[in-house]
Design a protein around this motif. Structure first.
Motif, PDB file in Angstrom:
ATOM      1  N   LEU A 187     -42.847 -23.584 -12.381  1.00 46.73           N
ATOM      2  CA  LEU A 187     -41.646 -23.863 -13.165  1.00 46.73           C
ATOM      3  C   LEU A 187     -41.428 -25.357 -13.401  1.00 46.73           C
ATOM      4  CD1 LEU A 187     -39.139 -21.266 -11.656  1.00 46.73           C
ATOM      5  CD2 LEU A 187     -40.587 -21.058 -13.680  1.00 46.73           C
ATOM      6  N   LYS A 188     -42.444 -26.169 -13.095  1.00 48.22           N
ATOM      7  CA  LYS A 188     -42.315 -27.603 -13.318  1.00 48.22           C
ATOM      8  C   LYS A 188     -42.092 -27.871 -14.808  1.00 48.22           C
ATOM      9  CE  LYS A 188     -44.546 -32.037 -12.370  1.00 48.22           C
ATOM     10  NZ  LYS A 188     -45.733 -32.726 -11.807  1.00 48.22           N
ATOM     11  N   GLY A 189     -41.115 -28.723 -15.097  1.00 46.43           N
ATOM     12  CA  GLY A 189     -40.806 -29.050 -16.481  1.00 46.43           C
ATOM     13  C   GLY A 189     -39.840 -28.074 -17.135  1.00 46.43           C
ATOM     14  N   LYS A 190     -39.404 -27.065 -16.417  1.00 45.11           N
ATOM     15  CA  LYS A 190     -38.484 -26.073 -16.967  1.00 45.11           C
ATOM     16  C   LYS A 190     -37.116 -26.208 -16.314  1.00 45.11           C
ATOM     17  CE  LYS A 190     -42.286 -22.920 -17.944  1.00 45.11           C
ATOM     18  NZ  LYS A 190     -42.320 -23.305 -19.357  1.00 45.11           N
ATOM     19  N   LYS A 191     -36.093 -25.846 -17.066  1.00 46.55           N
ATOM     20  CA  LYS A 191     -34.727 -25.891 -16.553  1.00 46.55           C
ATOM     21  C   LYS A 191     -34.275 -24.470 -16.255  1.00 46.55           C
ATOM     22  CE  LYS A 191     -30.020 -27.364 -17.734  1.00 46.55           C
ATOM     23  NZ  LYS A 191     -29.179 -28.089 -18.731  1.00 46.55           N
ATOM     24  N   VAL A 192     -33.838 -24.252 -15.031  1.00 51.02           N
ATOM     25  CA  VAL A 192     -33.350 -22.946 -14.606  1.00 51.02           C
ATOM     26  C   VAL A 192     -31.868 -23.071 -14.262  1.00 51.02           C
ATOM     27  CG1 VAL A 192     -33.541 -21.102 -12.888  1.00 51.02           C
ATOM     28  CG2 VAL A 192     -35.610 -22.235 -13.754  1.00 51.02           C
TER      29      VAL A 192
END
Length: 405
Positions: A187-192
Motif C-alpha cells: 500500500l506504499k504511495g496509497k492513501k487509506v
C-alpha cells in the motif's frame, strides 16, 4: 518498519539488563508488539513488572507457569515471534544455546522457534575473548544466528574494552533496517481512510444517543494499513484507544462530523474502510439546557442521519470502498443487501451476538463478501491479526501492487 512486528525479547542475567528495559520501551514506541522472557538471574537485576508495564504484556520466566491453559507457553511464544532477540546475552546463555541446552524458559523457547534469532552479547572483556566463548559464538554463527556485536568502552566491572551491550537506539535502528529489506509494502504511495468507533448524537449538554462500538476493529484496520505502507487517516468517534503508530487521527463526535471529515479526505483516497458504527438517528432538536425530569413519560423525536456509506458509494470514482455490517440476525443476507445497495466493493460482516466477536472484544469472527460474488469466512482470531489478513485478502483480490486506485 517495526509497526506491528512481533518481537520476543529474551533477557538473561547481567548488569546490562537495565538497557533491555530501555530496548523494550523503544521497540514499543516504534510500534512493535513486544513480549519478554526473563531468566531467574535477570530478575535479580530488574523485576518483571518493569518489562510488563513497558511492553503492556505478561512477562514470562517459568516454563511451568502456563498463563493460558489453551496453549503451551514456550511453544506459543516461539511460534508467535517474527524475530527473537537475546539482550543481554551472557556467556552462560550463549554456551547453553550453542549446545542445545533447554533448561529454562528462555532456552526452551529459543530451541523451539523457527524465527530469526539475534544475540546481543554483554560481558567482561576477558570473558568475551575467552576461547570457549568464541567457540560457542562461532558455532551459533554457523547455525544461522545473527549477532549484534558488543561495543567497546567502560564496563561495569571497571575494565575498558569490548563487552558493552550495544545501545538500545542502535539495536532498534538495526532492526528497522533489517525489516526494511524484507518488508512488503503493497500500500506504499496509497492513501487509506478508516472510520472507527461510535458516534454520539446529543440530546442535551449531558445526554446523547450512541452505541457499544469500542473502535478496536477500526483501529486494527488503520494499524494494518499503516504497516503496509499506506498514508493512513483514522477518523474516530469517541473511544479510549491509543493512536496506532504512523496514523493520523481525526477525532469526531457526531455522524455529521464524521461525514464532513470523510468527505474532506475522500477525493484523493485509494481505499476507504468504513468500520465506524454511525448512529442512524439523531434527536430532531438538541436542548441547549439539561432536560429536567417531569412526572410521567416523555418523547424525543428522532430524524435520520445522512447514510455516510451510501453517500460515498454514490460519489465513488476510483476509490475502493469497504464497508462493515454489524448484524444480530441473517447477517450474510443483510450484508449482501448493503453491498449491492450502497455500491461497495467489499463488505465485512459480523454477527455481534457471537461470543467470540462483536463490540468490545479483542477477537472477531467475520465473513468477507466481495463485489465478484465471493464469500470468505474467517474463524475467530485477534482483531489486530484479522485486520492484516483482511487487508492482505483484499489486496490480493484487487492486485493493488499495480492497480491505479
Amino acid at each position: 518498519m517495526l509497526l506491528a512486528k512481533k518481537i520476543l525479547v529474551c533477557v538473561t542475567g547481567g548488569i546490562a539488563v537495565y538497557k533491555a528495559v530501555a530496548l523494550v520501551s523503544k521497540l514499543s514506541q516504534a510500534g512493535a508488539e513486544v513480549r519478554v522472557i526473563m531468566t531467574k538471574s535477570a530478575m535479580e537485576f530488574v523485576t518483571p513488572l518493569s518489562f510488563q508495564v513497558l511492553s503492556r504484556n505478561d512477562v514470562y520466566f517459568d516454563t511451568f507457569d502456563e498463563k493460558d491453559s489453551r496453549v503451551i507457553a514456550h511453544i506459543d511464544l516461539a511460534d508467535w515471534a517474527d524475530l527473537v532477540i537475546v539482550a543481554p546475552a551472557t556467556a552462560n546463555a550463549i554456551g547453553k544455546i550453542a549446545n542445545g541446552i533447554a533448561d529454562d524458559m528462555v532456552t526452551s523457547t529459543l530451541l523451539a522457534t523457527t524465527a530469526e534469532v539475534w544475540i546481543a552479547p554483554a560481558m567482561n572483556v576477558h570473558m568475551y575473548e575467552k576461547k570457549s566463548v568464541m567457540r560457542n559464538i562461532q558455532q551459533l554463527h554457523d547455525d544461522g544466528y545473527q549477532f549484534i556485536e558488543p561495543a567497546e568502552g567502560f564496563l561495569a566491572c571497571g575494565y575498558v574494552g569490548k563487552g558493552r551491550l550495544e545501545e538500545p537506539e542502535k539495536i532498534v535502528e538495526l532492526l528497522k533496517q533489517h525489516f526494511a529489506k524484507k518488508v512488503d509494502l503493497p500500500l506504499k504511495g496509497k492513501k487509506v481512510v478508516v472510520t472507527a468507533g461510535p458516534t454520539r448524537e446529543r440530546i442535551d449538554p449531558v445526554r446523547y444517543i450512541s452505541n457499544f462500538s469500542s473502535g478496536k476493529m477500526g483501529y486494527a484496520m488503520a494499524e494494518a494499513a499503516a504497516a503496509m505502507g499506506a498514508t493512513t487517516v483514522l477518523i474516530s468517534g469517541p473511544v479510549d484507544l491509543p493512536v496506532p503508530a504512523g496514523v493520523q487521527r481525526i477525532p469526531v463526535e457526531s455522524a455529521a462530523d464524521m461525514l464532513d471529515a470523510v468527505l474532506t479526505h475522500y477525493e484523493d483516497a485509494s481505499i476507504v474502510i468504513k468500520s465506524a458504527a454511525v448512529a442512524d438517528y439523531k434527536p430532531k432538536d438538541q436542548h441547549p439546557q439539561k432536560m429536567k425530569k417531569n412526572d410521567g413519560e416523555t418523547q424525543i423525536e428522532l430524524v435520520r442521519t445522512t447514510d455516510i456509506l451510501k453517500t460515498l458509494g454514490e460519489r465513488k470514482k476510483n476509490q475502493l470502498l469497504v464497508g462493515f455490517a454489524a448484524e444480530t440476525n441473517d447477517a450474510l443476507a443483510y450484508g449482501q443487501s448493503k453491498l449491492n445497495k450502497k455500491n461497495l466493493d467489499y463488505i465485512i460482516v459480523n454477527d455481534v451476538t457471537d461470543p467470540a466477536g462483536g463490540f468490545g472484544n479483542d477477537t472477531n469472527v467475520v465473513t468477507l463478501l466481495t463485489h465478484t460474488g465471493q464469500s470468505i469466512a474467517f474463524e475467530a482470531m485477534q482483531k489486530r491479526e484479522l485486520a492484516k489478513i483482511l487487508l492482505q485478502t483484499i489486496i490480493k483480490e484487487e492486485g493493488l501492487h499495480t492497480n491505479d486506485r
